[in-house]
Design a protein around this motif. Sequence first.
Motif, PDB file in Angstrom:
ATOM      1  N   SER A  47      62.846  23.120  81.144  1.00  0.00           N
ATOM      2  CA  SER A  47      63.693  24.302  81.310  1.00  0.00           C
ATOM      3  C   SER A  47      62.813  25.538  81.356  1.00  0.00           C
ATOM      4  O   SER A  47      61.703  25.542  80.851  1.00  0.00           O
ATOM      5  CB  SER A  47      64.697  24.424  80.157  1.00  0.00           C
ATOM      6  N   GLY A  48      63.335  26.577  82.002  1.00  0.00           N
ATOM      7  CA  GLY A  48      62.618  27.838  82.059  1.00  0.00           C
ATOM      8  C   GLY A  48      62.510  28.362  83.473  1.00  0.00           C
ATOM      9  O   GLY A  48      62.675  27.619  84.439  1.00  0.00           O
ATOM     10  N   LEU A  54      58.110  38.598  79.466  1.00  0.00           N
ATOM     11  CA  LEU A  54      58.104  38.790  78.020  1.00  0.00           C
ATOM     12  C   LEU A  54      59.482  38.456  77.450  1.00  0.00           C
ATOM     13  O   LEU A  54      60.502  38.911  77.965  1.00  0.00           O
ATOM     14  CB  LEU A  54      57.721  40.228  77.679  1.00  0.00           C
ATOM     15  N   GLY A  55      59.497  37.622  76.398  1.00  0.00           N
ATOM     16  CA  GLY A  55      60.735  37.235  75.754  1.00  0.00           C
ATOM     17  C   GLY A  55      61.355  35.963  76.290  1.00  0.00           C
ATOM     18  O   GLY A  55      62.262  35.410  75.672  1.00  0.00           O
ATOM     19  N   ASP A  56      60.906  35.481  77.448  1.00  0.00           N
ATOM     20  CA  ASP A  56      61.454  34.245  78.016  1.00  0.00           C
ATOM     21  C   ASP A  56      61.135  33.045  77.137  1.00  0.00           C
ATOM     22  O   ASP A  56      60.148  33.045  76.384  1.00  0.00           O
ATOM     23  CB  ASP A  56      60.874  33.972  79.406  1.00  0.00           C
ATOM     24  N   THR A  57      61.951  32.007  77.264  1.00  0.00           N
ATOM     25  CA  THR A  57      61.680  30.729  76.617  1.00  0.00           C
ATOM     26  C   THR A  57      61.586  29.665  77.698  1.00  0.00           C
ATOM     27  O   THR A  57      62.160  29.805  78.782  1.00  0.00           O
ATOM     28  CB  THR A  57      62.773  30.337  75.607  1.00  0.00           C
ATOM     29  N   PHE A  58      60.820  28.610  77.383  1.00  0.00           N
ATOM     30  CA  PHE A  58      60.742  27.472  78.287  1.00  0.00           C
ATOM     31  C   PHE A  58      60.541  26.213  77.468  1.00  0.00           C
ATOM     32  O   PHE A  58      59.867  26.210  76.451  1.00  0.00           O
ATOM     33  CB  PHE A  58      59.640  27.647  79.342  1.00  0.00           C
ATOM     34  N   GLY A  59      61.185  25.150  77.912  1.00  0.00           N
ATOM     35  CA  GLY A  59      61.105  23.874  77.228  1.00  0.00           C
ATOM     36  C   GLY A  59      60.122  22.953  77.930  1.00  0.00           C
ATOM     37  O   GLY A  59      60.046  22.939  79.156  1.00  0.00           O
ATOM     38  N   VAL A  60      59.375  22.186  77.135  1.00  0.00           N
ATOM     39  CA  VAL A  60      58.329  21.322  77.685  1.00  0.00           C
ATOM     40  C   VAL A  60      58.436  19.931  77.073  1.00  0.00           C
ATOM     41  O   VAL A  60      58.653  19.795  75.870  1.00  0.00           O
ATOM     42  CB  VAL A  60      56.925  21.910  77.389  1.00  0.00           C
ATOM     43  N   LYS A  61      58.286  18.920  77.920  1.00  0.00           N
ATOM     44  CA  LYS A  61      58.131  17.548  77.434  1.00  0.00           C
ATOM     45  C   LYS A  61      56.659  17.380  77.096  1.00  0.00           C
ATOM     46  O   LYS A  61      55.783  17.663  77.919  1.00  0.00           O
ATOM     47  CB  LYS A  61      58.527  16.530  78.501  1.00  0.00           C
ATOM     48  N   ARG A  69      59.906  17.021  72.668  1.00  0.00           N
ATOM     49  CA  ARG A  69      60.190  18.235  73.424  1.00  0.00           C
ATOM     50  C   ARG A  69      59.955  19.430  72.518  1.00  0.00           C
ATOM     51  O   ARG A  69      60.224  19.371  71.328  1.00  0.00           O
ATOM     52  CB  ARG A  69      61.625  18.250  73.920  1.00  0.00           C
ATOM     53  N   ILE A  70      59.466  20.497  73.120  1.00  0.00           N
ATOM     54  CA  ILE A  70      59.201  21.711  72.347  1.00  0.00           C
ATOM     55  C   ILE A  70      59.672  22.913  73.166  1.00  0.00           C
ATOM     56  O   ILE A  70      59.607  22.890  74.391  1.00  0.00           O
ATOM     57  CB  ILE A  70      57.693  21.829  71.981  1.00  0.00           C
ATOM     58  N   THR A  71      60.154  23.936  72.497  1.00  0.00           N
ATOM     59  CA  THR A  71      60.545  25.179  73.164  1.00  0.00           C
ATOM     60  C   THR A  71      59.534  26.256  72.805  1.00  0.00           C
ATOM     61  O   THR A  71      59.221  26.462  71.633  1.00  0.00           O
ATOM     62  CB  THR A  71      61.958  25.615  72.732  1.00  0.00           C
ATOM     63  N   ASN A  72      59.005  26.913  73.822  1.00  0.00           N
ATOM     64  CA  ASN A  72      58.041  27.996  73.651  1.00  0.00           C
ATOM     65  C   ASN A  72      58.696  29.328  73.984  1.00  0.00           C
ATOM     66  O   ASN A  72      59.630  29.395  74.788  1.00  0.00           O
ATOM     67  CB  ASN A  72      56.838  27.783  74.572  1.00  0.00           C
ATOM     68  N   HIS A  73      58.145  30.377  73.377  1.00  0.00           N
ATOM     69  CA  HIS A  73      58.666  31.736  73.523  1.00  0.00           C
ATOM     70  C   HIS A  73      57.511  32.634  73.957  1.00  0.00           C
ATOM     71  O   HIS A  73      56.457  32.640  73.303  1.00  0.00           O
ATOM     72  CB  HIS A  73      59.237  32.186  72.164  1.00  0.00           C
TER      73      HIS A  73
END
Length: 150
Positions: A47-48, A54-61, A69-73
């Motif tokens: 996702s993302g 700045l401020g966006d989030t994205f999900g990574v496998k 899975r982890i979500t980064n900011h």
Amino acid sequence: MRATIADGRVWASAVVTAPPEQVFALLANPHRHHEFDGSGSVQSTISGPSSLRLGDTFGVKMKIGLPYRITNHVVELDPDRRIAWCHWAKAIWRYELEPVPEGTRVTETFDYGVSRFPKGIARLKFPQVNAKSIRDTLRRLQDVFGAPAE
């Protein structure tokens, strides 16, 4: 290429033969992070946006032993100069871009001193593991963009 570990940070730099705008475009597209990740842990983006702000989030496998899975900011962003993100543990992965005559000096930093668990990260030897991953990531960026002649 040498990585430095000091003051709660791990960092290394390398020069690629591309302008900062091209390098930044790759770094700011989380759907392409697996293309240059030297750790081998980034599998794909789930996702993302295609260009982080700045401020966006994205999900990574990810996969370190077991898949997860982890979500980064995105916590720092200066277009064509710097981008950084963190996840729930708050350690920061940062890329700084500096124009040089040969192209762009890329400095990658793993800043675990600002995390929730700096002592645990150090005890588990993550800084040493990340030093190798950072060197490998910078080499992969050189593979993508080219490296100056020695």
